[in-house]
Design a protein around this motif. Structure first.
Motif, PDB file in Angstrom:
ATOM      1  N   ARG A 109     -85.034  39.236  89.698  1.00  0.00           N
ATOM      2  CA  ARG A 109     -84.806  38.172  88.727  1.00  0.00           C
ATOM      3  C   ARG A 109     -85.031  38.604  87.286  1.00  0.00           C
ATOM      4  O   ARG A 109     -84.381  38.109  86.368  1.00  0.00           O
ATOM      5  CB  ARG A 109     -85.729  36.993  89.058  1.00  0.00           C
ATOM      6  CG  ARG A 109     -85.547  35.790  88.164  1.00  0.00           C
ATOM      7  CD  ARG A 109     -86.420  34.638  88.599  1.00  0.00           C
ATOM      8  NE  ARG A 109     -87.835  34.907  88.364  1.00  0.00           N
ATOM      9  CZ  ARG A 109     -88.785  33.990  88.520  1.00  0.00           C
ATOM     10  NH1 ARG A 109     -88.461  32.777  88.928  1.00  0.00           N
ATOM     11  NH2 ARG A 109     -90.051  34.287  88.291  1.00  0.00           N
ATOM     12  N   GLU A 110     -85.957  39.543  87.076  1.00  0.00           N
ATOM     13  CA  GLU A 110     -86.395  39.865  85.727  1.00  0.00           C
ATOM     14  C   GLU A 110     -85.684  41.107  85.170  1.00  0.00           C
ATOM     15  O   GLU A 110     -85.873  42.217  85.667  1.00  0.00           O
ATOM     16  CB  GLU A 110     -87.900  40.095  85.698  1.00  0.00           C
ATOM     17  CG  GLU A 110     -88.730  38.884  86.097  1.00  0.00           C
ATOM     18  CD  GLU A 110     -88.598  37.736  85.094  1.00  0.00           C
ATOM     19  OE1 GLU A 110     -88.080  37.963  83.986  1.00  0.00           O
ATOM     20  OE2 GLU A 110     -89.033  36.619  85.428  1.00  0.00           O
ATOM     21  N   PRO A 111     -84.867  40.942  84.138  1.00  0.00           N
ATOM     22  CA  PRO A 111     -84.190  42.099  83.533  1.00  0.00           C
ATOM     23  C   PRO A 111     -85.154  43.174  83.045  1.00  0.00           C
ATOM     24  O   PRO A 111     -84.835  44.366  83.089  1.00  0.00           O
ATOM     25  CB  PRO A 111     -83.416  41.479  82.365  1.00  0.00           C
ATOM     26  CG  PRO A 111     -83.218  40.044  82.742  1.00  0.00           C
ATOM     27  CD  PRO A 111     -84.444  39.669  83.503  1.00  0.00           C
ATOM     28  N   ALA A 112     -86.346  42.775  82.595  1.00  0.00           N
ATOM     29  CA  ALA A 112     -87.306  43.765  82.101  1.00  0.00           C
ATOM     30  C   ALA A 112     -87.713  44.738  83.200  1.00  0.00           C
ATOM     31  O   ALA A 112     -87.843  45.947  82.963  1.00  0.00           O
ATOM     32  CB  ALA A 112     -88.536  43.060  81.537  1.00  0.00           C
ATOM     33  N   HIS A 153     -87.256  50.468  85.339  1.00  0.00           N
ATOM     34  CA  HIS A 153     -86.899  51.475  86.352  1.00  0.00           C
ATOM     35  C   HIS A 153     -85.900  52.496  85.818  1.00  0.00           C
ATOM     36  O   HIS A 153     -85.634  53.495  86.498  1.00  0.00           O
ATOM     37  CB  HIS A 153     -86.366  50.791  87.611  1.00  0.00           C
ATOM     38  CG  HIS A 153     -87.467  50.325  88.508  1.00  0.00           C
ATOM     39  ND1 HIS A 153     -88.070  51.131  89.436  1.00  0.00           N
ATOM     40  CD2 HIS A 153     -88.106  49.125  88.583  1.00  0.00           C
ATOM     41  CE1 HIS A 153     -89.023  50.457  90.059  1.00  0.00           C
ATOM     42  NE2 HIS A 153     -89.070  49.240  89.557  1.00  0.00           N
ATOM     43  N   ARG A 154     -85.376  52.281  84.657  1.00  0.00           N
ATOM     44  CA  ARG A 154     -84.559  53.301  84.006  1.00  0.00           C
ATOM     45  C   ARG A 154     -85.443  54.265  83.213  1.00  0.00           C
ATOM     46  O   ARG A 154     -84.977  55.323  82.799  1.00  0.00           O
ATOM     47  CB  ARG A 154     -83.557  52.651  83.045  1.00  0.00           C
ATOM     48  CG  ARG A 154     -82.750  51.483  83.607  1.00  0.00           C
ATOM     49  CD  ARG A 154     -81.725  51.912  84.614  1.00  0.00           C
ATOM     50  NE  ARG A 154     -80.858  50.784  84.979  1.00  0.00           N
ATOM     51  CZ  ARG A 154     -80.028  50.791  86.015  1.00  0.00           C
ATOM     52  NH1 ARG A 154     -79.938  51.859  86.783  1.00  0.00           N
ATOM     53  NH2 ARG A 154     -79.286  49.721  86.291  1.00  0.00           N
ATOM     54  N   TRP A 180     -91.382  56.288  90.425  1.00  0.00           N
ATOM     55  CA  TRP A 180     -91.822  55.627  91.658  1.00  0.00           C
ATOM     56  C   TRP A 180     -90.649  55.123  92.488  1.00  0.00           C
ATOM     57  O   TRP A 180     -90.739  55.072  93.712  1.00  0.00           O
ATOM     58  CB  TRP A 180     -92.797  54.498  91.316  1.00  0.00           C
ATOM     59  CG  TRP A 180     -94.153  55.044  90.982  1.00  0.00           C
ATOM     60  CD1 TRP A 180     -95.156  55.359  91.854  1.00  0.00           C
ATOM     61  CD2 TRP A 180     -94.629  55.404  89.681  1.00  0.00           C
ATOM     62  NE1 TRP A 180     -96.232  55.884  91.174  1.00  0.00           N
ATOM     63  CE2 TRP A 180     -95.941  55.914  89.843  1.00  0.00           C
ATOM     64  CE3 TRP A 180     -94.087  55.333  88.394  1.00  0.00           C
ATOM     65  CZ2 TRP A 180     -96.705  56.346  88.762  1.00  0.00           C
ATOM     66  CZ3 TRP A 180     -94.855  55.762  87.326  1.00  0.00           C
ATOM     67  CH2 TRP A 180     -96.146  56.264  87.505  1.00  0.00           C
ATOM     68  N   SER A 181     -89.585  54.753  91.850  1.00  0.00           N
ATOM     69  CA  SER A 181     -88.396  54.352  92.616  1.00  0.00           C
ATOM     70  C   SER A 181     -87.473  55.538  92.866  1.00  0.00           C
ATOM     71  O   SER A 181     -86.434  55.400  93.522  1.00  0.00           O
ATOM     72  CB  SER A 181     -87.627  53.235  91.903  1.00  0.00           C
ATOM     73  OG  SER A 181     -87.295  53.609  90.585  1.00  0.00           O
ATOM     74  N   ARG A 182     -87.850  56.710  92.349  1.00  0.00           N
ATOM     75  CA  ARG A 182     -87.114  57.968  92.580  1.00  0.00           C
ATOM     76  C   ARG A 182     -85.652  57.857  92.159  1.00  0.00           C
ATOM     77  O   ARG A 182     -84.757  58.390  92.814  1.00  0.00           O
ATOM     78  CB  ARG A 182     -87.209  58.376  94.057  1.00  0.00           C
ATOM     79  CG  ARG A 182     -88.622  58.483  94.586  1.00  0.00           C
ATOM     80  CD  ARG A 182     -88.638  58.730  96.082  1.00  0.00           C
ATOM     81  NE  ARG A 182     -89.961  58.463  96.642  1.00  0.00           N
ATOM     82  CZ  ARG A 182     -90.190  58.224  97.936  1.00  0.00           C
ATOM     83  NH1 ARG A 182     -89.189  58.224  98.795  1.00  0.00           N
ATOM     84  NH2 ARG A 182     -91.412  57.985  98.359  1.00  0.00           N
ATOM     85  N   GLY A 183     -85.421  57.148  91.076  1.00  0.00           N
ATOM     86  CA  GLY A 183     -84.054  57.005  90.586  1.00  0.00           C
ATOM     87  C   GLY A 183     -83.150  56.271  91.538  1.00  0.00           C
ATOM     88  O   GLY A 183     -81.924  56.424  91.493  1.00  0.00           O
ATOM     89  N   ALA A 184     -83.726  55.404  92.390  1.00  0.00           N
ATOM     90  CA  ALA A 184     -82.955  54.767  93.460  1.00  0.00           C
ATOM     91  C   ALA A 184     -81.838  53.877  92.949  1.00  0.00           C
ATOM     92  O   ALA A 184     -80.821  53.695  93.640  1.00  0.00           O
ATOM     93  CB  ALA A 184     -83.889  53.951  94.355  1.00  0.00           C
ATOM     94  N   LEU A 185     -81.981  53.310  91.764  1.00  0.00           N
ATOM     95  CA  LEU A 185     -80.934  52.424  91.250  1.00  0.00           C
ATOM     96  C   LEU A 185     -79.632  53.180  90.989  1.00  0.00           C
ATOM     97  O   LEU A 185     -78.578  52.559  90.846  1.00  0.00           O
ATOM     98  CB  LEU A 185     -81.407  51.727  89.974  1.00  0.00           C
ATOM     99  CG  LEU A 185     -82.539  50.711  90.155  1.00  0.00           C
ATOM    100  CD1 LEU A 185     -82.868  50.055  88.812  1.00  0.00           C
ATOM    101  CD2 LEU A 185     -82.193  49.657  91.191  1.00  0.00           C
TER     102      LEU A 185
END
Length: 233
Positions: A93-96, A101-102, A108-113
């Motif tokens: 929900r939150e754009p921030a 994550h960029r 921590w998300s390992r560039g998953a996006l």
């Protein structure tokens, strides 16, 4: 200096859909605070990883997952490691949080996006599951609150009631599983799950301090809707 004294240091603030969003550093770790409520940090992530691993147990590939809540990325990164997972839709929900994550949360998300298997929807999860155009998923992994009894915003409570569970059941495939993360045991929520699903399991996950986290797993929704579908306030 505040950090040397053990006090968290605010890195970024942003106006959010549910109130002010804050990303702060506490020693070697990052924390997300939403509208003054602690949401998640990068310290462990064991229960967040278990959320998707448990949901994917027994699924036949290629499986399609929906993750509600990006957080610090533990669940999404874990989902992409599972061989039966072919596609993941992340609803945040939150754009921030997406923006962090960029940058600061990317390790921590390992560039998953950026993974081609991932589809990001910056939207309210309730709106997504209420829309038939969303299709069906083999697993719905919900981690948008601190649990059914401890929601970030009052409107989220609708997801964990009878009408919300009805909508979630409609978004599941025949082999599908609903997985819900909670920072504490939620007996009333478990009762509601048992009224709507034939197989329900509560998996406690020990944490360093306090009572265990709990991952609720629900499979085989009953064929007849037992509650009217309405999500009005």
């Amino acid at each position: 200096m505040p950090e040397a004294a053990g006090e968290p240091v605010v890195l970024e603030r942003a106006a959010g859909v549910g109130g002010e969003m804050v990303l702060r550093r506490a020693g070697a770790h990052l924390e997300i605070i939403g509208n003054g409520v602690f949401l998640m940090d990068t310290r462990n992530g064991e229960s967040e990883r278990l959320l998707v691993r448990a949901a994917a147990e027994g699924l036949r590939g290629p499986a399609r997952l929906l993750i509600g809540g990006l957080g610090v990325g533990f669940s999404l990164a874990e989902a992409l490691l599972l061989p039966q997972v072919a596609a993941v839709t992340v609803v945040e929900r939150e754009p921030a949080v997406v923006g962090w994550h960029r940058t600061l949360l990317r390790p921590w998300s390992r560039g998953a996006l950026e993974d081609p298997r991932v589809t990001l929807q910056c939207a309210d999860l309730l709106d997504v599951v209420a829309d038939p155009r969303a299709g069906t998923f083999d697993a719905l992994c919900l981690d948008i609150d601190n649990g059914p009894d401890w929601t970030v915003t009052p409107g989220n409570a609708r997801l964990y009631g009878p009408a919300g569970l009805e909508l979630l059941a409609e978004r599941l495939t025949r082999q599908g599983v609903l997985a819900v993360w909670s920072a504490n045991a939620a007996p009333r929520f478990e009762e509601l799950l048992r009224e709507r699903f034939a197989r329900v399991e509560a998996r406690p996950v020990p944490v360093p301090r306090g009572e265990p986290d709990v991952v609720y797993l629900a499979r085989d929704p009953f064929p007849a809707a037992r509650f009217p579908v309405t999500v009005s306030g």
